[in-house]
Design a protein around this motif. Structure first.
Motif, PDB file in Angstrom:
ATOM      1  N   UNK A 273       0.902  -1.190  -0.016  1.00  0.00           N
ATOM      2  CA  UNK A 273      -0.031   0.070   0.006  1.00  0.00           C
ATOM      3  C   UNK A 273       1.090   1.291  -0.044  1.00  0.00           C
ATOM      4  N   UNK A 274       0.389   2.298  -0.665  1.00  0.00           N
ATOM      5  CA  UNK A 274       0.885   3.484  -0.634  1.00  0.00           C
ATOM      6  C   UNK A 274      -0.015   4.657  -0.015  1.00  0.00           C
ATOM      7  N   UNK A 275       0.560   5.631   0.720  1.00  0.00           N
ATOM      8  CA  UNK A 275      -0.019   7.000   1.223  1.00  0.00           C
ATOM      9  C   UNK A 275      -0.273   7.844   0.133  1.00  0.00           C
ATOM     10  N   UNK A 276      -1.368   8.498  -0.059  1.00  0.00           N
ATOM     11  CA  UNK A 276      -1.287   9.561  -1.110  1.00  0.00           C
ATOM     12  C   UNK A 276      -2.257  10.467  -0.605  1.00  0.00           C
ATOM     13  N   UNK A 277      -2.435  11.784  -0.899  1.00  0.00           N
ATOM     14  CA  UNK A 277      -3.382  13.101  -0.689  1.00  0.00           C
ATOM     15  C   UNK A 277      -4.303  13.262  -1.728  1.00  0.00           C
ATOM     16  N   UNK A 278      -5.407  13.600  -1.423  1.00  0.00           N
ATOM     17  CA  UNK A 278      -6.362  14.115  -2.385  1.00  0.00           C
ATOM     18  C   UNK A 278      -5.997  15.624  -2.456  1.00  0.00           C
ATOM     19  N   UNK A 279      -6.850  16.210  -3.562  1.00  0.00           N
ATOM     20  CA  UNK A 279      -6.643  17.677  -3.693  1.00  0.00           C
ATOM     21  C   UNK A 279      -6.887  18.493  -2.477  1.00  0.00           C
ATOM     22  N   UNK A 280      -7.896  17.991  -1.683  1.00  0.00           N
ATOM     23  CA  UNK A 280      -8.418  18.898  -0.394  1.00  0.00           C
ATOM     24  C   UNK A 280      -7.143  18.479   0.491  1.00  0.00           C
ATOM     25  N   UNK A 281      -6.324  17.722   0.549  1.00  0.00           N
ATOM     26  CA  UNK A 281      -5.406  17.475   1.288  1.00  0.00           C
ATOM     27  C   UNK A 281      -5.445  16.415   2.415  1.00  0.00           C
TER      28      UNK A 281
END
Length: 474
Positions: A273-281
Motif C-alpha cells: 500500500x502507498x499513502x497519497x493525498x487528495x486535492x483537498x489534502x
C-alpha cells in the motif's frame, strides 16, 4: 564486521519463515563483510523481470563507499575513503523518492502473481454537519450539498451524528427515534434521493449485477433508501480526516479487520500500500493485496472512516488506471506499479510525511527483489537466459551518472514467461549458505573466513575438491 556461523544459522532460520528473496540478500551481506566486492555488472531480478545493469567503472560494495571525486590510489583505483560531503535536504528527499519508487515498482512486480484485488480507502468527514455544510471538490459530495435546505436547529442536531440508521438504544452518534430526529432523518433522506441521482443509478446497477428481485415497487424503493443511507454513512469518519496520525491508525485497524476475514484470502494476508493525498489534502491509501473480491458494503464496514473502493485485477477502470481482461500479467504489473508510484514524489514532499513510511506492506510475506552480484549466481542467470532464448525487451542506452557516488550505466531488461529463474537463484543462494555452514562445522570454526567462503563456492559450483582452507580460524 566478523561473520559467525551462529549468526548465519539464526539468519537462515528466520529466512525460512519469510517469503523468498532473503537468501540472496544474506549472501550479499557476507560478501561485503568478508571480502568486500568490486563489480561492474549487477542483475536485478524481481518476479519474471530481469534487469542487467552494466557500469562503466567498477563499484566497490564494502564497509565504505567509493568516492569517485577523491584522489586515486597508487594502483589507480578510486579511493574508498569516506567523503566529507553532506547532501542538502533537497538532495536527500530526491534520493529517498527515487529509491522508494524503485522499491515500490519492484515489489509490485515481484508479487503480482499472488495478488487479487486493488483497493482504495479515503478519510471522510467527521460527521454529517461537516459533510453537508460546505461544498467539496469531488462530484459526489457536491451533489450532497444541502446547507440551504436545513434550519439552524436542524444543523445543530447533525453535529456529532455519524449514522442515519435507527438505533433502539439512545446514542449521540445516531439520529435517534424521537419525533424531532425521526423527522430530520426522513427529510435528509428525501433531499438526498432528489439530489443524488448518480448514486441511485449506481445502486440500481448493483441490484442488476447481484440479480436482486423485489416483490413490489414499494419494496424496491425502500431498498434504495436503505442502500442510499448506507452509502451516505460511508462518507463519514469517526476521526479527524486531515490528521495524518488518525489516517495511519485507521489504516492499521483496517488491515487487522481484513486479517480476520480468513475466508477472504488464501494463506496469509499479503498487501502493498502507498499513502497519497487528495486535492483537498485528505489522506487516502491505495492497496494491492491477495484479498478476494468483497461486497462493497462489507469492505466499507471494515474501513469505517470514509469511502472505500475495491476492484478485481481482471478489470479496473479509474482515472489514470485501466486494466482489462485482455491485459497479460506483465501489462497489469506495469500499470499498477506506475499508478502506485505516480504520486510518491508529491506525497514525500508533504511535511506531514516527514520521518514516516509512505510505502506500507506485509514485509515478511512478500517476495523481495533479488540483487545478484555474486559471479557464480550471475553465471547461473546467464545460462538460464541463453538456454531459454530470453531476448532483450528494452534497453536504456547510456545513463549518465549524477551525484557524489553515482556511475554511468546501461540497463537491459528481459521479460521471462514465468518466475522460475527467481526461485532457482534464491534456492542456489540458500544452498551456498548451507555449504558454508557445513564446511565451518567440519573445521570446527565459528568464524566464517574467506577460505571457508571460497571452499564452499568451489564445492558447489566448480566441484573442485582440491581447494582446501589453508588455515583454521581460532
Amino acid at each position: 564486521m566478523t561473520v559467525t556461523a551462529q549468526n548465519l544459522r539464526t539468519t537462515m532460520k528466520k529466512n525460512e519463515d519469510k517469503a523468498e528473496g532473503r537468501n540472496v540478500a544474506t549472501l550479499n551481506s557476507i560478501e561485503r563483510d568478508i571480502k568486500g566486492v568490486w563489480y561492474s555488472r549487477k542483475l536485478d531480478l524481481y518476479g519474471n523481470i530481469l534487469d542487467e545493469i552494466s557500469y562503466e567503472d567498477k563499484i566497490y560494495r564494502g564497509g565504505e563507499k567509493e568516492n569517485k571525486w577523491k584522489p586515486r590510489t597508487n594502483n589507480n583505483k578510486a579511493s574508498r575513503s569516506k567523503s566529507t560531503y553532506t547532501p542538502t535536504p533537497e538532495e536527500r528527499i530526491a534520493s529517498n523518492i527515487n529509491q522508494l519508487k524503485k522499491k515500490t515498482w519492484k515489489l509490485t512486480i515481484a508479487n503480482i502473481e499472488d495478488m487479487n484485488t486493488f483497493t482504495t480507502v479515503t478519510m471522510g468527514d467527521v460527521d454529517f454537519y461537516n459533510l453537508f455544510s460546505s461544498k467539496r471538490n469531488d462530484k459526489d459530495k457536491n451533489e450532497l450539498y444541502i446547507a440551504n435546505q436545513l434550519s439552524e436547529s436542524e444543523w445543530q442536531l447533525l453535529k456529532g451524528k455519524t449514522n442515519l440508521k435507527y438505533k433502539k438504544e439512545k446514542d449521540r452518534r445516531y439520529l435517534n427515534n424521537n419525533e424531532e430526529e425521526k423527522t430530520l432523518r426522513k427529510k435528509i433522506i428525501n433531499i438526498l434521493i432528489e439530489q443524488a441521482s448518480s448514486m441511485i443509478a449506481k445502486i440500481e446497477e448493483s441490484f442488476v449485477r447481484e440479480e436482486r428481485t423485489f416483490k413490489s415497487i414499494s419494496a424496491h424503493n425502500q431498498a434504495i433508501k436503505r442502500e442510499l443511507a448506507s452509502r451516505i454513512n460511508s462518507l463519514l469518519s469517526g476521526k479527524s480526516p486531515d490528521n495524518i496520525e488518525n489516517a495511519y491508525s485507521a489504516f492499521s485497524k483496517f488491515i487487522e479487520n481484513l486479517k480476520n476475514l480468513s475466508e477472504a484470502y488464501e494463506g496469509d494476508f499479503k498487501y502493498i500500500a502507498v499513502l497519497e493525498f487528495q486535492e483537498n489534502g485528505r489522506p487516502h491509501f491505495h492497496m494491492l493485496s491477495n484479498l478476494k473480491y468483497l461486497e462493497q458494503s462489507k469492505l466499507q464496514d471494515k474501513w469505517g472512516h470514509g469511502i472505500a473502493h475495491i476492484s478485481s485485477l481482471n478489470s479496473i477502470s479509474r482515472p489514470g488506471l485501466h486494466i482489462s481482461k485482455k491485459d497479460n500479467l506483465k501489462a497489469k504489473a506495469t500499470k499498477l506499479s506506475n499508478y502506485l508510484c505516480e504520486e510518491i514524489s508529491e506525497t514525500r514532499k508533504d511535511s506531514r510525511t516527514k520521518n514516516r513510511k509512505i510505502l506500507l506492506r506485509s514485509n515478511d510475506l512478500l517476495k523481495q527483489p533479488l540483487e545478484v552480484i555474486t559471479p557464480e549466481l550471475q553465471r547461473q542467470v546467464d545460462q538460464y537466459v541463453f538456454s531459454n532464448s530470453v531476448g532483450v525487451d528494452w534497453e536504456s542506452g547510456l545513463i549518465e551518472g549524477k551525484g557524489e557516488y553515482s556511475k554511468s550505466s546501461n540497463i537491459k531488461r528481459r521479460v521471462m514467461e514465468d518466475s522460475n529463474l527467481y526461485s532457482m537463484i534464491e534456492q542456489r543462494a540458500g544452498q551456498l549458505l548451507d555449504k558454508i555452514l557445513e564446511i565451518a562445522e567440519k573445521l570446527n570454526s565459528d568464524i566464517i573466513t574467506k577460505d571457508i567462503y571460497y571452499q564452499a563456492k568451489h564445492e558447489l559450483f566448480y566441484n573442485d575438491q582440491e581447494y582446501m582452507p589453508a588455515t583454521v580460524a581460532a
